[in-house]
Design an enzyme around this catalytic site. Structure first.
Site, mmCIF file in Angstrom:
data_model
loop_
_atom_site.group_PDB
_atom_site.id
_atom_site.type_symbol
_atom_site.label_atom_id
_atom_site.label_comp_id
_atom_site.label_asym_id
_atom_site.label_seq_id
_atom_site.Cartn_x
_atom_site.Cartn_y
_atom_site.Cartn_z
ATOM 1 N N ARG A 79 0.841 -1.194 0.000
ATOM 2 C CA ARG A 79 0.000 0.000 0.000
ATOM 3 C C ARG A 79 0.882 1.252 0.000
ATOM 4 N NH1 ARG A 79 -5.286 -0.926 0.338
ATOM 5 N NH2 ARG A 79 -6.067 -2.937 1.125
ATOM 6 N N GLU A 80 2.065 1.144 -0.595
ATOM 7 C CA GLU A 80 2.977 2.298 -0.699
ATOM 8 C C GLU A 80 2.330 3.432 -1.476
ATOM 9 O OE1 GLU A 80 6.382 3.043 0.292
ATOM 10 O OE2 GLU A 80 5.511 4.936 -0.401
ATOM 11 N N GLY A 116 -6.574 -0.344 -7.089
ATOM 12 C CA GLY A 116 -7.850 0.311 -6.802
ATOM 13 C C GLY A 116 -7.746 1.821 -6.942
ATOM 14 N N ASN A 117 -8.658 2.548 -6.233
ATOM 15 C CA ASN A 117 -8.685 3.995 -6.437
ATOM 16 C C ASN A 117 -7.402 4.679 -5.988
ATOM 17 O OD1 ASN A 117 -9.743 3.679 -3.617
ATOM 18 N ND2 ASN A 117 -11.600 3.237 -4.764
ATOM 19 N N GLY A 118 -6.793 4.192 -4.908
ATOM 20 C CA GLY A 118 -5.529 4.806 -4.458
ATOM 21 C C GLY A 118 -4.430 4.626 -5.491
ATOM 22 N N ASP A 141 -13.850 -4.588 -3.710
ATOM 23 C CA ASP A 141 -14.858 -3.604 -3.265
ATOM 24 C C ASP A 141 -15.752 -3.101 -4.399
ATOM 25 O OD1 ASP A 141 -12.298 -2.028 -1.218
ATOM 26 O OD2 ASP A 141 -13.427 -3.880 -0.949
ATOM 27 N N MET A 183 -16.534 -7.482 3.525
ATOM 28 C CA MET A 183 -15.679 -6.338 3.255
ATOM 29 C C MET A 183 -16.347 -5.378 2.272
ATOM 30 S SD MET A 183 -11.835 -7.871 3.073
ATOM 31 C CE MET A 183 -10.802 -7.809 4.540
ATOM 32 N N GLU A 236 -18.800 -3.809 6.109
ATOM 33 C CA GLU A 236 -17.870 -3.375 7.155
ATOM 34 C C GLU A 236 -17.868 -1.853 7.315
ATOM 35 O OE1 GLU A 236 -13.747 -4.063 6.309
ATOM 36 O OE2 GLU A 236 -13.936 -3.404 4.246
ATOM 37 N N GLN A 271 -12.369 -13.348 1.704
ATOM 38 C CA GLN A 271 -12.961 -12.764 0.491
ATOM 39 C C GLN A 271 -11.906 -12.314 -0.522
ATOM 40 O OE1 GLN A 271 -16.496 -10.114 2.112
ATOM 41 N NE2 GLN A 271 -14.988 -10.507 3.702
#
Ligand code: F6P
Length: 348
Positions: A79-80, A116-118, A141, A183, A236, A271
């Site tokens: 997740r850098e 994903g969006n990040g 998601d 999730m 969640e 999941q």
């Protein structure tokens, strides 16, 4: 006179939460790039960290065999966030500068960023700094803006639905209320689809303000209609106290207010694991192959997307940092309500 053009050299990275289908996407990009366009393909390890640290290996066609059905990602992920200030509010190193160094020293023609969006937000910022990038939307998601569906979602819906199916039999045996938390981060797509596919009686989404009184009334009215067990599917991301899972928060409230025996299950990372569903293998392959075509056509700065089941591209600057949430007026919600499914926002 033959003009020998140097083969394009591209990089691939997978970033953010992993999901089934990542290897199918890597395979789709890599095989198309190598077989159709004669490109060289480098795999960067652990998301953007691999670009920052120039941590990569050459992906040969042989290494792309046997990974279509493989869960996780052969490149690893992280997740850098290169543009995020680090430690005490100052940048330890200029990570975007390190990425540009890697890109230029290796003579890359493009980097395919699968995430994903990040991940798309970072890709968009790298594009603004002059790097050629193409994004591929992935996440269980299903909350990436600009596309109808991300790969990973279908597999997660199936995993959650299988779990809900199992909860029906034990809830019925004990005449209990069963809460299952799925999730989805801040979006309710996973809860909505698995809740409907699994026959959930109550489905709580972050996008719809639920009221615990309404939830309890629904359960009590089911009881009065001789429906002695209920299945409650919660996302969640619904409102709940910090330090307590959404499932436990709802479970305790139901047990307290109705006195009906209630148990909770947090499905968690199952999941995200395992082999991708057939649909996710197809979708990830479509995205990967189309990304390679975009590179061959010089179409950079975009994310590949699906609109009405057709592949297309969306500018990364439009996608970055936005979330695609469930709209309250979504037709599937209306249909569910008409069948008696509660979203915990009735009786208000
Ligand atoms: O984005 C995918 C996801 O699984 C979300 O549904 C979840 O909230 C989050 O990742 C968990 O993040 P991590 O893997 O960093 O614990």
């Amino acid at each position: 006179m033959s003009t020998s053009t140097k083969p394009k050299r591209i990089g691939i990275l997978t970033a953010g939460g992993d999901c089934p289908g990542l290897n199918a996407a890597i395979r789709g990009v890599g095989k198309t790039a190598i077989v159709k366009y004669g490109m060289e393909v480098l795999g960067f390890n652990a998301g953007y960290s691999g670009l920052i640290n120039c941590d990569y290996f050459e992906l040969k066609e042989s290494q792309l065999s046997g990974i279509l059905t493989l869960g996780g990602t052969i490149l690893g992920t992280s997740r850098e966030k290169p543009y995020k200030l680090v430690k005490n509010g100052k940048k330890e190193i200029d990570k975007p500068e390190k990425i540009k160094q890697t890109y230029n020293e290796l003579g890359l023609d493009c980097v395919v960023c699968i995430g994903g969006n990040g991940t798309m937000k970072t890709a968009s910022m790298l594009a603004k700094e002059g790097l050629n990038v193409v994004g591929i939307p992935k996440t269980i998601d299903n909350d990436v803006w600009g596309t109808d569906v991300t790969f990973g979602f279908d597999s997660a819906v199936q995993i959650a639905t299988d779990a809900i199916d199992r909860l029906h039999t034990t809830a019925n045996s004990h005449q209990r209320v069963m809460i299952i938390e799925v999730m989805g981060h801040q979006a309710g797509w996973l809860a909505l689809y698995s809740g409907l596919a699994g026959g959930g009686d109550i489905i709580l989404l972050p996008e719809l303000n639920y009221n615990i009184r309404s939830v309890c009334k629904k359960i009590e009215s089911r009881y009065e209609e001789n429906k002695p067990y209920s299945i409650v599917v919660v996302a969640e991301g619904i409102t709940h106290p910090k330090g307590k899972s959404a499932a436990l928060h709802v479970s305790e409230a139901i047990q307290t207010y109705t006195g009906i025996e209630t148990r909770e299950t947090v499905l968690g990372y199952t999941q995200r694991g395992g082999s991708p569903s057939a649909m996710d293998r197809i979708l990830a392959t479509r995205y990967g192959a189309f990304a390679a075509e975009c590179i061959a056509d010089g179409n950079f700065g975009s994310m590949v997307a699906i609109k009405n089941n057709e592949v297309t591209t969306v500018p990364l600057e439009v996608v970055g940092g936005k979330l695609r949430l469930v709209k309250p007026e979504f037709s599937l919600i209306d249909k569910a309500r008409k069948m008696g499914v509660s979203f915990g926002d009735e009786f208000l």
